[in-house]
Design a protein around this motif. Structure first.
Motif, PDB file in Angstrom:
ATOM      1  N   MET A  42       0.819  -1.184   0.000  1.00 33.94           N
ATOM      2  CA  MET A  42       0.000   0.000   0.000  1.00 33.94           C
ATOM      3  C   MET A  42       0.868   1.256   0.000  1.00 33.94           C
ATOM      4  SD  MET A  42      -3.292   0.831   0.710  1.00 33.94           S
ATOM      5  CE  MET A  42      -4.239   2.029   1.456  1.00 33.94           C
ATOM      6  N   ALA A  43       1.942   1.226   0.781  1.00 37.83           N
ATOM      7  CA  ALA A  43       2.836   2.376   0.843  1.00 37.83           C
ATOM      8  C   ALA A  43       3.473   2.622  -0.506  1.00 37.83           C
ATOM      9  CB  ALA A  43       3.896   2.167   1.905  1.00 37.83           C
ATOM     10  N   CYS A  44       3.746   1.556  -1.242  1.00 37.77           N
ATOM     11  CA  CYS A  44       4.373   1.677  -2.549  1.00 37.77           C
ATOM     12  C   CYS A  44       3.419   2.335  -3.531  1.00 37.77           C
ATOM     13  CB  CYS A  44       4.779   0.280  -3.027  1.00 37.77           C
ATOM     14  SG  CYS A  44       5.826   0.352  -4.487  1.00 37.77           S
ATOM     15  N   VAL A  45       2.131   2.014  -3.489  1.00 35.63           N
ATOM     16  CA  VAL A  45       1.124   2.605  -4.374  1.00 35.63           C
ATOM     17  C   VAL A  45       0.963   4.083  -4.024  1.00 35.63           C
ATOM     18  CG1 VAL A  45      -1.309   2.562  -5.002  1.00 35.63           C
ATOM     19  CG2 VAL A  45      -0.067   0.432  -4.713  1.00 35.63           C
ATOM     20  N   HIS A  46       0.926   4.393  -2.749  1.00 36.07           N
ATOM     21  CA  HIS A  46       0.779   5.775  -2.292  1.00 36.07           C
ATOM     22  C   HIS A  46       1.961   6.630  -2.758  1.00 36.07           C
ATOM     23  CE1 HIS A  46       0.657   9.198   0.402  1.00 36.07           C
ATOM     24  NE2 HIS A  46      -0.630   8.926   0.622  1.00 36.07           N
ATOM     25  N   LEU A  47       3.162   6.084  -2.667  1.00 37.09           N
ATOM     26  CA  LEU A  47       4.373   6.788  -3.094  1.00 37.09           C
ATOM     27  C   LEU A  47       4.333   7.020  -4.602  1.00 37.09           C
ATOM     28  CD1 LEU A  47       7.135   7.922  -2.274  1.00 37.09           C
ATOM     29  CD2 LEU A  47       8.085   5.658  -2.644  1.00 37.09           C
ATOM     30  N   GLN A  77       1.617   7.273  -6.494  1.00 41.30           N
ATOM     31  CA  GLN A  77       0.609   8.308  -6.772  1.00 41.30           C
ATOM     32  C   GLN A  77       1.165   9.701  -6.455  1.00 41.30           C
ATOM     33  OE1 GLN A  77      -2.643   7.037  -4.324  1.00 41.30           O
ATOM     34  NE2 GLN A  77      -3.733   6.103  -6.072  1.00 41.30           N
ATOM     35  N   ARG A  78       1.901   9.808  -5.382  1.00 46.56           N
ATOM     36  CA  ARG A  78       2.474  11.103  -4.977  1.00 46.56           C
ATOM     37  C   ARG A  78       3.476  11.597  -6.016  1.00 46.56           C
ATOM     38  NH1 ARG A  78       5.887  12.798   0.231  1.00 46.56           N
ATOM     39  NH2 ARG A  78       5.459  14.991   0.030  1.00 46.56           N
ATOM     40  N   ARG A  79       4.329  10.691  -6.490  1.00 42.25           N
ATOM     41  CA  ARG A  79       5.297  11.061  -7.525  1.00 42.25           C
ATOM     42  C   ARG A  79       4.581  11.485  -8.798  1.00 42.25           C
ATOM     43  NH1 ARG A  79       9.900   6.422  -6.910  1.00 42.25           N
ATOM     44  NH2 ARG A  79      10.845   7.261  -5.024  1.00 42.25           N
ATOM     45  N   SER A  80       3.531  10.812  -9.150  1.00 48.40           N
ATOM     46  CA  SER A  80       2.762  11.146 -10.348  1.00 48.40           C
ATOM     47  C   SER A  80       2.163  12.538 -10.214  1.00 48.40           C
ATOM     48  CB  SER A  80       1.650  10.121 -10.589  1.00 48.40           C
ATOM     49  OG  SER A  80       2.208   8.864 -10.892  1.00 48.40           O
ATOM     50  N   MET A  81       1.651  12.864  -9.031  1.00 44.53           N
ATOM     51  CA  MET A  81       1.058  14.184  -8.814  1.00 44.53           C
ATOM     52  C   MET A  81       2.128  15.276  -8.876  1.00 44.53           C
ATOM     53  SD  MET A  81      -1.895  13.596  -5.949  1.00 44.53           S
ATOM     54  CE  MET A  81      -2.218  15.313  -5.853  1.00 44.53           C
ATOM     55  N   ILE A  82       3.278  15.022  -8.302  1.00 46.38           N
ATOM     56  CA  ILE A  82       4.377  15.996  -8.344  1.00 46.38           C
ATOM     57  C   ILE A  82       4.793  16.236  -9.790  1.00 46.38           C
ATOM     58  CG2 ILE A  82       6.814  16.366  -7.757  1.00 46.38           C
ATOM     59  CD1 ILE A  82       6.203  14.997  -5.054  1.00 46.38           C
ATOM     60  N   MET A  83       4.928  15.170 -10.553  1.00 41.27           N
ATOM     61  CA  MET A  83       5.309  15.308 -11.953  1.00 41.27           C
ATOM     62  C   MET A  83       4.231  16.071 -12.728  1.00 41.27           C
ATOM     63  SD  MET A  83       7.154  11.615 -12.692  1.00 41.27           S
ATOM     64  CE  MET A  83       7.189  11.861 -14.440  1.00 41.27           C
ATOM     65  N   ALA A  84       2.974  15.819 -12.395  1.00 42.43           N
ATOM     66  CA  ALA A  84       1.876  16.526 -13.073  1.00 42.43           C
ATOM     67  C   ALA A  84       1.944  18.020 -12.751  1.00 42.43           C
ATOM     68  CB  ALA A  84       0.523  15.942 -12.653  1.00 42.43           C
ATOM     69  N   TYR A  85       2.182  18.383 -11.498  1.00 48.62           N
ATOM     70  CA  TYR A  85       2.321  19.796 -11.114  1.00 48.62           C
ATOM     71  C   TYR A  85       3.508  20.449 -11.814  1.00 48.62           C
ATOM     72  CZ  TYR A  85      -1.153  19.385  -7.376  1.00 48.62           C
ATOM     73  OH  TYR A  85      -2.306  19.219  -6.668  1.00 48.62           O
ATOM     74  N   GLN A  86       4.632  19.744 -11.868  1.00 44.97           N
ATOM     75  CA  GLN A  86       5.814  20.278 -12.539  1.00 44.97           C
ATOM     76  C   GLN A  86       5.531  20.513 -14.024  1.00 44.97           C
ATOM     77  OE1 GLN A  86       8.752  17.312 -11.506  1.00 44.97           O
ATOM     78  NE2 GLN A  86       9.465  18.512  -9.725  1.00 44.97           N
ATOM     79  N   LEU A  87       4.796  19.585 -14.643  1.00 44.94           N
ATOM     80  CA  LEU A  87       4.440  19.724 -16.049  1.00 44.94           C
ATOM     81  C   LEU A  87       3.515  20.922 -16.251  1.00 44.94           C
ATOM     82  CD1 LEU A  87       4.650  18.625 -18.903  1.00 44.94           C
ATOM     83  CD2 LEU A  87       2.711  17.131 -18.403  1.00 44.94           C
TER      84      LEU A  87
END
Length: 183
Positions: free
Chosen positions: A1-6, A8-18
């Motif tokens: 579960m922690a791996c999925v959460h991490l 998702q968080r990386r994906s959101m950060i990358m989306a914000y950076q984009l």
């Protein structure tokens, strides 16, 4: 579960950076033209100011006149000044004020002095500020069709002689002549 959460968080950060990068790229075309609209002004190089001063001093010295010579930029701010050996202390201020007046009003000070004598309603020009001096010896410095400053000479025994020495300074730097050549 922690791996999925991490993940998702990386994906959101990358989306914000984009999104930030996209916004920056979209706004770039609007910032570049703004800098193109800034006025471009020619600046009188210090080397030319010094050359004009030396030529004016030499011209006056050749005729035995001990003078001060000042050069100001287009805004009337002192760029360079020299006082010949033996020149009166009052010549320092008079040369600077003549240069300021010529640069600020964009005309030779002899011409301005004659104009206010012919047109009494222009007497108020003398009172524009405490830096204006309506006395011959100040010439605007025009290079490439643009006024880039002024030169003022004070101390020769006559405004026409101050003018001649100031013109020698303009001639030395290739500036547009402001005093008619002697006949």
């Amino acid at each position: 579960m922690a791996c999925v959460h991490l993940h998702q968080r990386r994906s959101m950060i990358m989306a914000y950076q984009l999104m930030i990068a996209t916004a920056f790229v979209m706004l770039m075309p609007y910032t570049v033209p703004a800098s193109d609209e800034l006025p471009k002004e020619a600046v009188l190089p210090m080397e030319l100011a010094g050359k004009a001063i030396q030529a004016s001093l030499d011209a006056c010295n050749k005729d035995g006149y001990r003078v001060s010579v000042s050069v100001v930029d287009r805004a009337g701010v002192l760029r360079a000044m020299a006082r010949a050996d033996g020149a009166g202390p009052h010549t320092v201020d008079s040369s600077r004020k003549k240069a300021y007046t010529a640069a600020s009003l964009r005309r030779p000070t002899t011409e301005l002095a004659e104009l206010i004598n012919r047109v009494p309603t222009l007497q108020a020009l003398r009172e524009v500020n405490d830096q204006v001096l309506m006395l011959g010896g100040g010439l605007p410095i025009e290079l490439g069709g643009e006024i880039v400053g002024g030169i003022g000479v004070g101390g020769a025994p006559g405004a026409h002689l101050d003018d001649a020495c100031a013109q020698a300074g303009l001639d030395a730097i290739g500036a547009a002549p402001k005093v008619p050549a002697p006949k």
